[in-house]
Design an enzyme around this catalytic site. Structure first.
Site, PDB file in Angstrom:
ATOM      1  N   ASP A  39      -0.030 -21.810  14.954  1.00 53.70           N
ATOM      2  CA  ASP A  39       0.315 -20.356  14.334  1.00 53.70           C
ATOM      3  C   ASP A  39       1.332 -19.974  14.561  1.00 53.70           C
ATOM      4  OD1 ASP A  39       0.871 -19.843  11.256  1.00 53.70           O
ATOM      5  OD2 ASP A  39      -0.922 -18.068  11.796  1.00 53.70           O
ATOM      6  N   ASP A  85      -3.785 -13.605  13.307  1.00 55.18           N
ATOM      7  CA  ASP A  85      -2.539 -14.809  13.883  1.00 55.18           C
ATOM      8  C   ASP A  85      -4.055 -15.959  14.742  1.00 55.18           C
ATOM      9  OD1 ASP A  85      -0.129 -13.210  12.695  1.00 55.18           O
ATOM     10  OD2 ASP A  85      -1.360 -11.940  13.098  1.00 55.18           O
ATOM     11  N   GLU A 110       0.988 -25.900  12.657  1.00 60.26           N
ATOM     12  CA  GLU A 110       0.957 -25.258  10.672  1.00 60.26           C
ATOM     13  C   GLU A 110       2.339 -25.638  10.939  1.00 60.26           C
ATOM     14  OE1 GLU A 110      -2.057 -23.140   9.003  1.00 60.26           O
ATOM     15  OE2 GLU A 110      -0.538 -21.730   8.059  1.00 60.26           O
TER      16      GLU A 110
END
Lengths: 183, 183
Positions: free
Chosen positions: B7, B141, B68
């Site tokens: 991420d 996260d 992502e």
């Protein structure tokens, strides 16, 4: 001082190597554009850019790297790719142990043309004149990268003068203090 | 299949390593958050991220990397840093010779919660349940990075099924052609 300037982009990434000292530009050492195809895999495009930049740094042995800063108000369709390319460009300098500086597009334009709102043609024309080239560098992405390197050399000069001035002021203050205490 | 999910972020970059096969999730191998300070030099921040990701790939030996995708409509103040971090994240996988896949936030949310508009709490809750964890991974996260890895494992399943179907169709077509020509 030898500077490698980078105008980051995923499809076309301009690179220009310029030698010079603050106040006196030297010569254009080399310039090129690293390309990749929009329909290629993003990982392969970034890898190609990374390897190409590492090879250019190894070949031209710059003392510092200057990269143009990317802003979100740019072309929204390509801005994410440009930002990813700028991350890889900054990393290429850092991985080689070189100082990396970023400049805004208007800082670069102002440094070479005197105006922060100059267009591409003016930038190319001034780059050609400043480096005493026989013909304008092509394509324009290369001219922008060369302008970034010029900007860094000149801004380095400003910084050096500011540091010298600050040092001189500190020395003078220390002398005054020494005179006062010896009275 | 062992997947390293990322991420991307400059201040906090989540990383999650998950094992599993399409249709059957295995275990959570490891997760962490790579951090850097906003007032640090951008080149040093990207270098720290690059080295940390390379070390994590070397340690956990994933077979693929999933990252992502970053969109420009995100927080405009931080989106450029996030995009630069995503460039470095994709490059980390490519430099290790691994296949890298990117997924949109809604693909990831849909893969773990069934809804592309799920909130962070739902994602964390489903990640905890799917991987049979005693407690939710912290910080969030890390949970997102784990969700990206899960998404890749499940989507890999879809792709594998599509490929198998395409292959079966090709084989069947070849057999029909062979039957026709032998008549």
């Amino acid at each position: 001082m030898r500077v490698l300037g980078i105008d980051p982009g995923l499809t076309r990434c301009g690179v220009g190597v310029v030698e010079g000292v603050p106040g006196r530009l030297g010569r254009l050492v080399a310039y090129t554009v690293v390309r990749s195809e929009p329909d290629e895999d993003i990982a392969q495009r970034l890898l190609h850019l990374d390897r190409s930049l590492a090879a250019l740094v190894a070949e031209h042995q710059p003392e510092s790297v200057a990269v143009e800063r990317v802003f979100s108000q740019h072309n929204a369709r390509t801005v994410m790719g440009t930002a990813q390319a700028s991350g890889v460009a900054i990393l290429a300098g850092a991985r080689a142990g070189l100082p990396v500086q970023t400049y805004t597009p208007s800082e670069v334009k102002a440094a070479v043309t005197g105006s922060g709102t100059a267009d591409k043609a003016q930038v190319t024309s001034m780059v050609t004149r400043l480096l005493k080239l026989d013909a304008p560098p092509k394509p324009a992405d290369a001219a922008d990268a060369i302008a970034i390197a010029i900007c860094h050399i000149w801004r380095g000069g400003t910084r050096a003068r500011l540091q010298a001035a600050a040092q001189a002021a500190a020395v003078s203050a220390a002398r005054s203090a020494a005179r006062r205490s010896s009275r």
